[in-house]
Design a protein around this motif. Structure first.
Motif, PDB file in Angstrom:
ATOM      1  N   ASP A   1       9.274  17.957   0.404  1.00 22.97           N
ATOM      2  CA  ASP A   1       9.710  18.330   1.755  1.00 22.97           C
ATOM      3  C   ASP A   1       8.816  17.731   2.840  1.00 22.97           C
ATOM      4  O   ASP A   1       9.305  17.268   3.871  1.00 22.97           O
ATOM      5  N   TYR A   2       7.497  17.757   2.629  1.00 17.24           N
ATOM      6  CA  TYR A   2       6.570  17.340   3.675  1.00 17.24           C
ATOM      7  C   TYR A   2       6.419  15.822   3.741  1.00 17.24           C
ATOM      8  O   TYR A   2       6.431  15.237   4.812  1.00 17.24           O
ATOM      9  N   TYR A   3       6.271  15.175   2.583  1.00 18.42           N
ATOM     10  CA  TYR A   3       6.063  13.725   2.545  1.00 18.42           C
ATOM     11  C   TYR A   3       7.319  12.944   2.169  1.00 18.42           C
ATOM     12  O   TYR A   3       7.391  11.739   2.393  1.00 18.42           O
ATOM     13  N   GLY A   4       8.268  13.571   1.527  1.00 17.16           N
ATOM     14  CA  GLY A   4       9.462  12.875   1.079  1.00 17.16           C
ATOM     15  C   GLY A   4       9.264  12.141  -0.235  1.00 17.16           C
ATOM     16  O   GLY A   4      10.055  11.265  -0.583  1.00 17.16           O
ATOM     17  N   PHE A   5       8.211  12.496  -0.986  1.00 16.48           N
ATOM     18  CA  PHE A   5       7.915  11.826  -2.257  1.00 16.48           C
ATOM     19  C   PHE A   5       8.630  12.551  -3.387  1.00 16.48           C
ATOM     20  O   PHE A   5       8.427  13.740  -3.601  1.00 16.48           O
TER      21      PHE A   5
ATOM     22  N   VAL B   1       0.831  -1.201   0.000  1.00 19.24           N
ATOM     23  CA  VAL B   1       0.000   0.000   0.000  1.00 19.24           C
ATOM     24  C   VAL B   1       0.869   1.256   0.000  1.00 19.24           C
ATOM     25  O   VAL B   1       0.550   2.240  -0.672  1.00 19.24           O
ATOM     26  N   SER B   2       1.970   1.242   0.732  1.00 16.23           N
ATOM     27  CA  SER B   2       2.832   2.424   0.774  1.00 16.23           C
ATOM     28  C   SER B   2       3.458   2.704  -0.592  1.00 16.23           C
ATOM     29  O   SER B   2       3.562   3.864  -1.003  1.00 16.23           O
ATOM     30  N   TRP B   3       3.849   1.657  -1.307  1.00 13.25           N
ATOM     31  CA  TRP B   3       4.403   1.861  -2.641  1.00 13.25           C
ATOM     32  C   TRP B   3       3.341   2.390  -3.595  1.00 13.25           C
ATOM     33  O   TRP B   3       3.631   3.234  -4.452  1.00 13.25           O
ATOM     34  N   THR B   4       2.117   1.914  -3.466  1.00 15.53           N
ATOM     35  CA  THR B   4       1.036   2.390  -4.317  1.00 15.53           C
ATOM     36  C   THR B   4       0.743   3.859  -4.053  1.00 15.53           C
ATOM     37  O   THR B   4       0.607   4.657  -4.993  1.00 15.53           O
ATOM     38  N   LEU B   5       0.631   4.239  -2.782  1.00 12.71           N
ATOM     39  CA  LEU B   5       0.371   5.635  -2.447  1.00 12.71           C
ATOM     40  C   LEU B   5       1.519   6.541  -2.875  1.00 12.71           C
ATOM     41  O   LEU B   5       1.301   7.643  -3.381  1.00 12.71           O
ATOM     42  N   TYR B   6       2.743   6.081  -2.666  1.00  9.42           N
ATOM     43  CA  TYR B   6       3.920   6.855  -3.093  1.00  9.42           C
ATOM     44  C   TYR B   6       3.853   7.103  -4.595  1.00  9.42           C
ATOM     45  O   TYR B   6       4.029   8.234  -5.061  1.00  9.42           O
TER      46      TYR B   6
END
Length: 114
Positions: A75-79, A43-48
């Protein structure tokens, strides 16, 4: 499908799948900060990938923050928008992994009683 193939019936499969969905949603990066589990969570990879691909290249300046959207996301999410290709490969890899586990479980496990 993977949960159904590794459990003896659909009732137990729904319990196992719900547990995995809960853990994946919990560790996807929005409720709990990035830990080691973040990097093995589908899920984290999908959201990223979704956030980085949709907002990672927008240069429009946000009125409240006075920074471009892509800088805020970084800056905020690191994406990072440059990481979208890696996300696509990893999400595809998860799909292949789950399909292989499903195929092997269907072939090897036999829950029939005689």
């Amino acid at each position: 499908m993977m949960a159904v193939s590794v459990t003896p019936n659909h009732h137990l499969a729904s319990i196992v799948a719900a547990a995995f969905y809960g853990i994946w949603n919990l560790f996807s990066g929005f409720l709990i900060p990035h830990t080691w589990y973040y990097w093995i969570c589908p899920v984290s990879w999908t959201l990223y990938g979704l956030v980085a691909s949709q907002f990672g290249d927008i240069t429009h300046v946000m009125e409240e923050e006075f920074v471009p959207v892509k800088d805020f996301i970084r800056d905020y999410y690191g994406f990072k928008h440059d990481f979208v290709g890696v996300c696509a490969v990893v999400v595809s890899g998860f799909a292949v992994l789950f399909a292989l586990i499903f195929a092997l479980a269907i072939k090897l496990f036999n829950f029939q009683r005689r």
